[in-house]
Design an enzyme around this catalytic site. Structure first.
Site, PDB file in Angstrom:
ATOM      1  N   GLY A  37       0.843  -1.207   0.000  1.00  0.00           N
ATOM      2  CA  GLY A  37       0.000   0.000   0.000  1.00  0.00           C
ATOM      3  C   GLY A  37       0.868   1.243   0.000  1.00  0.00           C
ATOM      4  NE  ARG A  54      -2.279  -4.282  -0.933  1.00  0.00           N
ATOM      5  CZ  ARG A  54      -1.734  -3.675   0.125  1.00  0.00           C
ATOM      6  NH1 ARG A  54      -0.615  -4.125   0.651  1.00  0.00           N
ATOM      7  NH2 ARG A  54      -2.326  -2.616   0.652  1.00  0.00           N
ATOM      8  CG  ASP A  83       3.713  -7.112   7.388  1.00  0.00           C
ATOM      9  OD1 ASP A  83       3.179  -6.453   6.472  1.00  0.00           O
ATOM     10  OD2 ASP A  83       3.060  -7.853   8.148  1.00  0.00           O
ATOM     11  CB  THR A 136       2.939   0.468   6.494  1.00  0.00           C
ATOM     12  OG1 THR A 136       1.579   0.190   6.833  1.00  0.00           O
ATOM     13  CG2 THR A 136       3.794   0.162   7.715  1.00  0.00           C
ATOM     14  CG  ASP A 140      -1.567  -0.705   8.050  1.00  0.00           C
ATOM     15  OD1 ASP A 140      -2.388   0.188   7.767  1.00  0.00           O
ATOM     16  OD2 ASP A 140      -1.489  -1.776   7.421  1.00  0.00           O
ATOM     17  CG  ASP A 152       1.517  -3.092  10.587  1.00  0.00           C
ATOM     18  OD1 ASP A 152       2.357  -2.557   9.846  1.00  0.00           O
ATOM     19  OD2 ASP A 152       0.671  -3.908  10.168  1.00  0.00           O
ATOM     20  NE  ARG A 158      -3.673  -6.032   5.436  1.00  0.00           N
ATOM     21  CZ  ARG A 158      -2.918  -5.820   4.387  1.00  0.00           C
ATOM     22  NH1 ARG A 158      -1.618  -5.713   4.501  1.00  0.00           N
ATOM     23  NH2 ARG A 158      -3.449  -5.689   3.205  1.00  0.00           N
TER      24      ARG A 158
END
Ligand code: F6P
Length: 342
Positions: free
Chosen positions: A11, A72, A103, A125, A127, A129, A171
């Site tokens: 993304g 992706r 990741d 990202t 996210d 994360d 996510r």
């Protein structure tokens, strides 16, 4: 002359361009040639690369998206994928690859190192994360967008005396929902790390009504789920090349349930890809620049299979293996702080 290949995968997010610019500027300053790999790992599979110059990265620091494109693509899920990557690394005589992503993208970079292809990572990202780093490029920009959206939902929620459920990306991690909910003054924050309970949400809405507050804002992470259900709400049953389902729709489920239980008019808003678009914040541009420069330094020092990272206010590095080992869950202390306000 030594050559570095650079790509963005997964993304997108605002400020990737700032990081690409930093990689190109630092690499050229150290005497490297830089090649842009198009559309993530797909570009390396298909040999779609272009040489980057000072001109290629001029005037892009404030542009969202990525000038290199992204996808992706998982080369390890393609027939002959790893061999094709090896062939193109040789064909373009790349001495190292700098991969920017989350990741999935950095997991591929780690596997390539194990195959003998030198690669380093840049955390990117919305996210936020990735393990081993306090920050990933794009997060601050997305946080500003979501906070602004919550501010806007407040005014219409208040006018109509409604409950507004706003669905936020991330996510399996609740960083974006938690911090935007905190910054936007959400009345309830629901994250994937903690299963939620409808009774609690409705009690909170009722308490607010009793205090004269006829509206409520519920910030929900797309990956959040109620106690009684073990699965997340998805848009599609299929998974992508990295095994991820496409999350989305939990806000409508919650809105319906709240309306049913309380009788209050409730609406759901899914912010979707707006969260990844537009101009990067100043903070993101600065972090992207520092992380991009660090990635080139890692290559220059022969420190492969590493990711540039943020520790406190410092730029550092961490093994890629550690960065992609698991999803970095939200800091529960922060969650407790946020709970003080609802
Ligand atoms: O990983 C970034 C992210 O924006 C997630 O928060 C979200 O679940 C996913 O990407 C959406 O992916 P896509 O852009 O492929 O729909």
């Amino acid at each position: 002359m030594k050559k570095i290949g650079v790509l963005s995968g997964g993304g997108d997010s605002p400020a990737i361009n700032a990081a690409i610019r930093a990689v190109v500027r630092k690499s050229l300053a150290l005497g490297y040639e830089v090649w842009g790999i198009k559309d993530g790992w797909r570009g390396l599979l298909e040999g779609n690369l272009e040489k980057l110059t000072l001109d290629s990265v001029s005037g892009i620091i404030f542009q969202g998206g990525t000038i290199l494109g992204t996808s992706r693509t998982n080369p390890f899920k393609r027939e002959d994928g790893p061999q094709k990557i090896e062939e193109n690394v040789k064909r373009f005589q790349l001495d190292a690859i700098i991969a920017m992503g989350g990741d999935d993208t950095l997991g591929v970079a780690h596997k390539l190192n194990k195959m003998g292809i030198p690669a380093v990572g840049v955390p990117q990202t919305i996210d936020n994360d990735l393990c081993g780093t306090d920050y990933a490029i794009g997060f601050d920009s997305a946080l500003s967008i979501v906070t602004d959206a919550i501010d806007k939902l407040h005014t219409t929620a208040c006018s109509h005396h409604r409950v507004m459920v706003v669905e936020i990306m991330g996510r399996d991690a609740g960083w974006l929902a938690l911090l935007s909910g905190l910054a936007g003054g959400a009345d309830v924050i629901l994250i994937p790390e903690v299963k939620f309970n409808y009774d609690d949400i409705c009690r909170r809405i009722e308490e607010r009504r009793q205090r004269g507050k006829q509206f409520s804002i519920i910030a929900v992470a797309e990956g959040a789920a109620p106690e009684e259900i073990s699965t997340q709400v998805t848009q599609k049953a299929t998974v992508d090349a990295f095994g991820h389902v496409r999350l989305g729709g939990i806000s409508s489920v919650i809105a319906e349930e709240i309306e049913k239980r309380t009788g209050y008019e409730t609406r759901a808003t899914i912010l979707g890809h707006l969260q990844r678009g537009g101009t990067p914040t100043a903070y993101d541009r600065i972090m992207a620049t520092r992380l991009g420069v660090k990635a080139v330094e890692l290559v220059h020092n022969g420190q492969f299979d590493m990711m540039a990272c943020v520790k406190g206010n410092q730029i550092d590095s961490v093994p890629l293996e550690e960065a992609v080992a698991k999803v970095k869950p939200v800091d529960m202390e922060l969650f407790e702080t946020a709970k003080l306000f609802y």
